[in-house]
Design a protein around this motif. Sequence first.
Motif, PDB file in Angstrom:
ATOM      1  N   ARG A   1       0.815  -1.218   0.000  1.00 43.60           N
ATOM      2  CA  ARG A   1       0.000   0.000   0.000  1.00 43.60           C
ATOM      3  C   ARG A   1       0.850   1.272   0.000  1.00 43.60           C
ATOM      4  NH1 ARG A   1      -3.700  -3.560  -1.543  1.00 43.60           N
ATOM      5  NH2 ARG A   1      -4.976  -4.449   0.123  1.00 43.60           N
ATOM      6  N   ALA A   2       2.010   1.217   0.635  1.00 43.26           N
ATOM      7  CA  ALA A   2       2.860   2.408   0.699  1.00 43.26           C
ATOM      8  C   ALA A   2       4.332   1.993   0.685  1.00 43.26           C
ATOM      9  CB  ALA A   2       2.541   3.220   1.951  1.00 43.26           C
ATOM     10  N   PRO A   3       4.792   1.384  -0.413  1.00 45.14           N
ATOM     11  CA  PRO A   3       6.173   0.879  -0.461  1.00 45.14           C
ATOM     12  C   PRO A   3       7.217   1.975  -0.306  1.00 45.14           C
ATOM     13  CG  PRO A   3       5.179   0.869  -2.650  1.00 45.14           C
ATOM     14  CD  PRO A   3       4.083   1.148  -1.681  1.00 45.14           C
ATOM     15  N   GLN A   4       6.850   3.206  -0.663  1.00 42.70           N
ATOM     16  CA  GLN A   4       7.812   4.305  -0.564  1.00 42.70           C
ATOM     17  C   GLN A   4       8.173   4.633   0.885  1.00 42.70           C
ATOM     18  OE1 GLN A   4       4.632   4.585  -1.278  1.00 42.70           O
ATOM     19  NE2 GLN A   4       3.748   6.316  -0.156  1.00 42.70           N
TER      20      GLN A   4
ATOM     21  N   PHE B   1      -8.747  -3.108   2.610  1.00 46.14           N
ATOM     22  CA  PHE B   1      -9.355  -4.433   2.619  1.00 46.14           C
ATOM     23  C   PHE B   1      -9.468  -5.022   1.215  1.00 46.14           C
ATOM     24  CE2 PHE B   1     -10.707  -2.848   6.674  1.00 46.14           C
ATOM     25  CZ  PHE B   1     -10.924  -3.963   7.480  1.00 46.14           C
ATOM     26  N   SER B   2      -9.616  -6.325   1.179  1.00 47.75           N
ATOM     27  CA  SER B   2     -10.017  -6.993  -0.055  1.00 47.75           C
ATOM     28  C   SER B   2     -11.441  -6.556  -0.376  1.00 47.75           C
ATOM     29  CB  SER B   2      -9.955  -8.514   0.118  1.00 47.75           C
ATOM     30  OG  SER B   2     -10.799  -8.947   1.184  1.00 47.75           O
ATOM     31  N   THR B   3     -11.827  -6.659  -1.628  1.00 43.85           N
ATOM     32  CA  THR B   3     -13.167  -6.216  -2.010  1.00 43.85           C
ATOM     33  C   THR B   3     -14.225  -7.279  -1.741  1.00 43.85           C
ATOM     34  OG1 THR B   3     -12.732  -6.928  -4.286  1.00 43.85           O
ATOM     35  CG2 THR B   3     -12.348  -4.608  -3.755  1.00 43.85           C
ATOM     36  N   GLN B   4     -13.792  -8.512  -1.484  1.00 47.62           N
ATOM     37  CA  GLN B   4     -14.731  -9.584  -1.194  1.00 47.62           C
ATOM     38  C   GLN B   4     -14.298 -10.313   0.063  1.00 47.62           C
ATOM     39  OE1 GLN B   4     -16.150 -12.088  -4.382  1.00 47.62           O
ATOM     40  NE2 GLN B   4     -15.453 -10.659  -5.954  1.00 47.62           N
TER      41      GLN B   4
ATOM     42  N   PHE C   1      -9.685 -10.122   3.945  1.00 56.53           N
ATOM     43  CA  PHE C   1      -8.255  -9.890   4.135  1.00 56.53           C
ATOM     44  C   PHE C   1      -7.957  -8.395   4.008  1.00 56.53           C
ATOM     45  CE2 PHE C   1      -8.592 -14.225   2.420  1.00 56.53           C
ATOM     46  CZ  PHE C   1      -7.905 -14.931   3.397  1.00 56.53           C
ATOM     47  N   LEU C   2      -6.969  -7.934   4.771  1.00 56.41           N
ATOM     48  CA  LEU C   2      -6.519  -6.561   4.632  1.00 56.41           C
ATOM     49  C   LEU C   2      -5.009  -6.522   4.796  1.00 56.41           C
ATOM     50  CD1 LEU C   2      -7.124  -4.474   7.868  1.00 56.41           C
ATOM     51  CD2 LEU C   2      -7.499  -6.928   7.807  1.00 56.41           C
ATOM     52  N   ALA C   3      -4.409  -5.436   4.312  1.00 57.18           N
ATOM     53  CA  ALA C   3      -2.951  -5.358   4.334  1.00 57.18           C
ATOM     54  C   ALA C   3      -2.494  -3.913   4.243  1.00 57.18           C
ATOM     55  CB  ALA C   3      -2.358  -6.155   3.161  1.00 57.18           C
TER      56      ALA C   3
END
Length: 232
Positions: free
Chosen positions: A84-87, A104-107, A205-207
């Motif tokens: 999400r924010a590799p920088q 989150f995942s969309t499903q 799932f979320l990340a």
Amino acid sequence: MTALGFSSEYYHIKIEELLQLCDSKLDLQLTNQFPHIQADAVILFIGQESKNIADSLFQGRDTLIKAQQQGLTHFSTLIMFQQRAPQLGILALLKPIRKKYLDFSTQSYEIALSDIIDNHLERNLKTEETAYNYSDHNKWGVPKEQRQSRFHGIDLSFKEHGYDKNHPMAIMLCRGLGVKDKLHQGHHRMFFCRKYHIEFVQVQFLATNSFTGHLNTFFLWLNKTLKYKQVN
């Protein structure tokens, strides 16, 4: 830190739900960048709910179809996500910053309850005595009677209807030390799943970000050694 991250565990996801996904448009040879991932692994590529980027099936459709024809209902699946924010590098793993970039995942997906228990994803075990921080002075300021009423209301729902798929639990990928999946929401529901012998549950799932390469190897070792926020 690479642009992609992966779950620390494989999840037995309902095949029917995976086959309903569109194939991913991501053109990437994983074996070149991630040699530890099996070439024939079934991989779910989660999108981003806040940006309406849909989940997709990165690879494994033929494997899933064959498994379904053989009578299987769930299949071992690896989860892949865009960092999400590799920088931000390691800074994105700090809780205040991580929370800002969480997505989150969309499903949601049906998985085996044993995926959560056997892989030690729980950070604590709830009981009737400890549910919703049973104390006269909890940090949310919720009266004890209200917490007890909520607990028994959920108990009755599980007893009469089983697990409600409309209220999925949440698993955060690579939450522990940036490498280990952890249950993010659902510890109270886990109590009732055990009590009523629920075999399958619905999860989302979320990340944010995760460590990769040598850092991933080191922190996985450290996580295992320290048993970081782990229920055994």
